[in-house]
Design a protein around this motif. Structure first.
Motif, PDB file in Angstrom:
ATOM      1  N   LEU A 203       0.803  -1.225   0.000  1.00 45.69           N
ATOM      2  CA  LEU A 203       0.000   0.000   0.000  1.00 45.69           C
ATOM      3  C   LEU A 203       0.835   1.274   0.000  1.00 45.69           C
ATOM      4  N   ILE A 204       1.987   1.255   0.651  1.00 46.97           N
ATOM      5  CA  ILE A 204       2.664   2.507   0.990  1.00 46.97           C
ATOM      6  C   ILE A 204       2.964   3.375  -0.226  1.00 46.97           C
ATOM      7  N   ALA A 205       3.388   2.758  -1.335  1.00 51.43           N
ATOM      8  CA  ALA A 205       3.724   3.557  -2.517  1.00 51.43           C
ATOM      9  C   ALA A 205       2.492   4.192  -3.152  1.00 51.43           C
ATOM     10  N   ASP A 206       1.299   3.685  -2.831  1.00 51.08           N
ATOM     11  CA  ASP A 206       0.073   4.314  -3.330  1.00 51.08           C
ATOM     12  C   ASP A 206      -0.033   5.756  -2.847  1.00 51.08           C
ATOM     13  N   TYR A 207       0.646   6.058  -1.728  1.00 49.74           N
ATOM     14  CA  TYR A 207       0.579   7.386  -1.128  1.00 49.74           C
ATOM     15  C   TYR A 207       1.895   8.150  -1.283  1.00 49.74           C
ATOM     16  N   THR A 208       3.035   7.453  -1.177  1.00 49.25           N
ATOM     17  CA  THR A 208       4.317   8.145  -1.321  1.00 49.25           C
ATOM     18  C   THR A 208       4.555   8.607  -2.753  1.00 49.25           C
ATOM     19  N   ARG A 209       3.818   8.095  -3.720  1.00 50.81           N
ATOM     20  CA  ARG A 209       3.967   8.581  -5.098  1.00 50.81           C
ATOM     21  C   ARG A 209       3.540  10.047  -5.220  1.00 50.81           C
ATOM     22  N   PHE A 210       2.795  10.537  -4.227  1.00 55.60           N
ATOM     23  CA  PHE A 210       2.356  11.930  -4.234  1.00 55.60           C
ATOM     24  C   PHE A 210       3.246  12.826  -3.359  1.00 55.60           C
ATOM     25  N   ALA A 211       4.411  12.320  -2.944  1.00 59.13           N
ATOM     26  CA  ALA A 211       5.256  13.052  -1.994  1.00 59.13           C
ATOM     27  C   ALA A 211       5.979  14.217  -2.654  1.00 59.13           C
TER      28      ALA A 211
END
Length: 411
Positions: A203-211
């Motif tokens: 899951l984590i990269a689903d959100y860190t891609r917007f960092a």
């Protein structure tokens, strides 16, 4: 980074609050309670070591998302190919729908216990549907509403609640010096500590891609989850040792929170379950990219709520171990490919990497063997090392074979 991504980029504070909020959940408290047979001191050691290992690996998975601007499951195409990523999309959707159901069940049970104590009302199904409905609303708020504005406010509230629960559990610390009662090895406890952060790897990269940056995402995610998850485990461990019951509803009633306890349970559940449901939509969209992620996430929430109405969580520990067996060797291969071999490009022509799938399958088999052995390091740590080393060796031989085939020696 595109203009749209730049305008909506998430910074250090957003990731810190996002992952701290994700860790504040009933499931984490209950898992900490499973470690009680080990005793408090050994339990704390297992929690800290397990989370150090698990969170480091979790952060590495997030870094791939930030650097490549791709979701977690899409990143598996780097090692396993397009069709290989479809397999892991299906497995990830299944585990995330399962997590959605587990979170809703656990919260509904706690809320139902409180409502029975306060008003004598027993409505478990209604609580499940109500909590599921709130998760739907959270998803409908979208990334801007759910992740930035409302989530940050929710985490401030959850932080205060965590302090309060800690006071309830640890105000009488004498019982914490009680000797272990046995029935659990250190390796088992370590495994249950490693698994929880690893369960967020898909899951984590689903959100860190917007960092905004790799550093802000890595530090925010790592610190937020490590602090929150260790804290929840310690509360569960202490409650199970002192009171013999890690159920959060009992702690909240002991603190005389009354009606506020219901809001606390629901809030903690929604901030975590939102991530599961949303990422289920992202994983499904890997197979069917024309579908809208948010709409899929809404459907997944409905399915998870439906499952929550019909199943129980008595096999919760087995569910955690099943997740570890699938995703630990999967990401060992991917992280080896990305950080050690330094193959970092998505190759549309790579449909299936059979050697990577074979190594992953061996890792799954080895994981279950280590579980039965009760190895002192658990199962995840040796499987990660074995899978990574094996894949590096096989990749080297494959590269050499391709080189010889391309440039045959003269006879």
């Amino acid at each position: 980074m595109t203009n749209e991504t730049s305008n909506n980029a998430l910074g250090f504070n957003h990731f810190l609050f996002l992952w701290f909020g994700a860790a504040i959940s009933i499931a984490e408290i209950l898992t900490g309670g499973l470690l009680a047979p080990l005793g408090f001191q050994s339990g704390v050691i297992a929690i800290v070591i397990g989370h150090v290992v698990g969170v480091i690996i979790l952060v590495l998975g997030g870094i791939i998302g930030t650097q490549e601007r791709i979701p977690a499951i899409v990143s598996t195409r780097i090692s396993f190919g397009v069709y290989g990523s479809y397999l892991f999309s299906v497995l990830n959707v299944l585990q995330l729908v399962g997590w959605t159901a587990v979170m809703i069940i656990a919260a509904a049970r706690s809320a139902n216990e409180i409502s029975k104590m306060l008003w004598g009302m027993d409505h478990l199904s209604l609580w499940s549907m109500g909590i599921g409905g709130l998760v739907l609303l959270w998803i409908a708020l979208g990334r801007e509403g759910g992740l930035k504005k409302v989530n940050m406010l929710a985490v401030f509230l959850l932080f205060g609640i965590t302090v309060l629960l800690s006071n309830v559990v640890f105000k009488d610390s004498t019982a914490l010096s009680a000797p272990p009662i046995g029935g659990m090895s250190f390796g088992e406890a370590l495994e249950l500590s490693v698994i929880m952060p690893l369960s967020w790897l898909p899951l984590i990269a689903d959100y860190t891609r917007f960092a905004k940056s790799r550093t802000s995402a890595a530090l925010g995610s790592g610190l937020g989850y490590f602090i929150g998850s260790c804290w929840m485990y310690l509360i569960g461990l202490g409650a199970a040792i002192i009171a013999g019951n890690p159920e959060p509803s009992a702690m909240m009633l002991a603190a005389n929170l009354g009606l506020s306890a219901l809001g606390i349970i629901v809030l903690a559940t929604v901030t975590t379950t939102f991530l599961d449901a949303y990422s289920a939509g992202v994983s499904f969209a890997n197979i069917f990219p024309k579908l809208d992620e948010k709409r899929i996430a809404l459907v997944m929430t409905v399915i998870g709520t439906g499952i929550a109405l019909w199943v129980n969580i008595e096999q919760y520990e087995n569910f955690l171990l099943a997740i570890g067996s699938v995703f630990a060797p999967l990401f060992a291969v991917l992280l080896t490919e990305y950080f050690i071999i330094k193959n970092r490009q998505l190759r549309p022509e790579l449909l299936v990497n059979w050697s990577a799938l074979a190594v992953w399958a061996l890792g799954v088999i080895m994981y279950h063997q280590f579980i039965t052995m009760e190895f002192v390091l658990g199962a995840t740590i040796p499987v990660l090392l074995f899978t990574s080393l094996l894949y590096k060796i096989i990749w080297g031989y494959t590269k050499e074979w391709k080189s010889c085939k391309k440039y045959p020696t003269a006879s």
